[in-house]
Scaffold this active site. Sequence first.
Site, PDB file in Angstrom:
ATOM      1  N   ASP A 159       7.236  -4.589  14.091  1.00 23.19           N
ATOM      2  CA  ASP A 159       7.798  -3.240  13.983  1.00 23.19           C
ATOM      3  C   ASP A 159       8.031  -2.613  15.359  1.00 23.19           C
ATOM      4  OD1 ASP A 159       5.052  -3.272  14.291  1.00 23.19           O
ATOM      5  OD2 ASP A 159       4.662  -1.600  12.935  1.00 23.19           O
ATOM      6  N   ASP A 194       0.817  -1.217   0.000  1.00 26.02           N
ATOM      7  CA  ASP A 194       0.000   0.000   0.000  1.00 26.02           C
ATOM      8  C   ASP A 194       0.845   1.258   0.000  1.00 26.02           C
ATOM      9  OD1 ASP A 194       1.022  -0.276   2.532  1.00 26.02           O
ATOM     10  OD2 ASP A 194      -0.829   0.260   3.577  1.00 26.02           O
TER      11      ASP A 194
END
Length: 448
Positions: A292, A214
């Site tokens: 992350d 994306d």
Amino acid sequence: MLKKTTLAVGGAALFLAWNGLLLLFLWSRPGGLPTPQDPPQIPAGSRQLPAQLLQLAQDAEAELRLQRELLLQIQKLGLSRRQNPPKSPQNPTVPPIPTATAPEELPVIPVLVLACDRSSVRRCLDKILRYRPDPRRFPVIVSQDCGHAETAKVIESYGGAVAHIRQPELGDVAAPPEHRKFQGYYRISRHYRWALGQVFRTFRYRAAIVVEDDLEVAPDFFEYFQAVFPLLRKDPSLWCASAWNDNGKEAMVDPERAELLYRTDFFPGLGWLLLAELWDELEPKWPPAFWDDWMRQPEQRRGRSCVRPEVSRTMTFGRKGVSHGQFFDQYLKFIKLNDRFVPFTQLDLSYLKKDEYERFFLRQVYSAPEIQLEELQKDSGRDSGPVRLQYRGRDSFKALAKALGLMDDLKSGVPRAGYRGIVSFVCRGRRVFLAPPSDWTGYDPSWS
């Protein structure tokens, strides 16, 4: 293949020998044959030859030239195949693997695109392929999870322009009962581990740029990563380079200074470069979920920093995802994507080395006059120099960040885009440093 090439060369050589004998006979006759420089006319001495024999001689000369060209092509083909053997038909999607003799200044760095069930991956791939300067140096590998047929069809429509690999495990990941609602994050972490393993273990690349499906990239996306790659190789205090500025909203950056780069203690992600050596370090302890945020923990970061730009070289168009649009409407959709090509590879980026950077950056920050938030908010500042807002403690930082429109969350005590606790941004046309006191001694993980 070698045997076929030898037979072809031998056949060509026999044909050349036969034609040579024929031509020797013809040239020994009066008048000989016309040279290639002569005009296409019949010399006087050759008028005694029958017309058929003259035509045969001319045809033989043309055939001689053709066979010579054929022999050269055969030789070139044999050399090319020895230097570049064909790929194994059992694994046609494996991208080319760089040789050990590739020049260090021209490294092969694949772009790994993590995809799942977004057919809009086309928007991501179209920009990557449009701005990619060299397919050999930047092969594109799309790793797909989820098994989504429509997305797979989109990826396959690019043919040989990209390598399409598929994550083999599609079932749920074992997770604690309290984390059942986070199953998406577990799958993402599993996919990252598998895909990075393919890049560094199976394909044996020495570095990779990681992009999600994306993201849209800027025109100088590849130029940026080419320029910072040598820094990453040489400076052990750096562990990644990112294309992303967490506080890169249009009103908070200086588009006229798109060449500015910073060090940051916060792992930005969203289009980032890592070396194989880092994967060697991270793979054995890769987390089952929330990869992350795990990267942002002190145990992984180990005091190292990333490089990040003033103006982002990626932007996200993926509002829908496992995070259900968290931060998208408030921050992410306003990130400015750089639209001016910066020739980073021609710039001197040595100022990003740790000692030099801290020397000039800290001097710049703490020599700037300290002002209060109210002064900053009422002053246009467009003709003024940089200023400093000082915070003391977690609550002070969050209050100032929220008032200024910055992302106010902290990970292991590190502010987004921060370096030594300092966040650089633009407010009302003025450069502002949101900074702790000059006697700052380190991050406090309890601030998270």
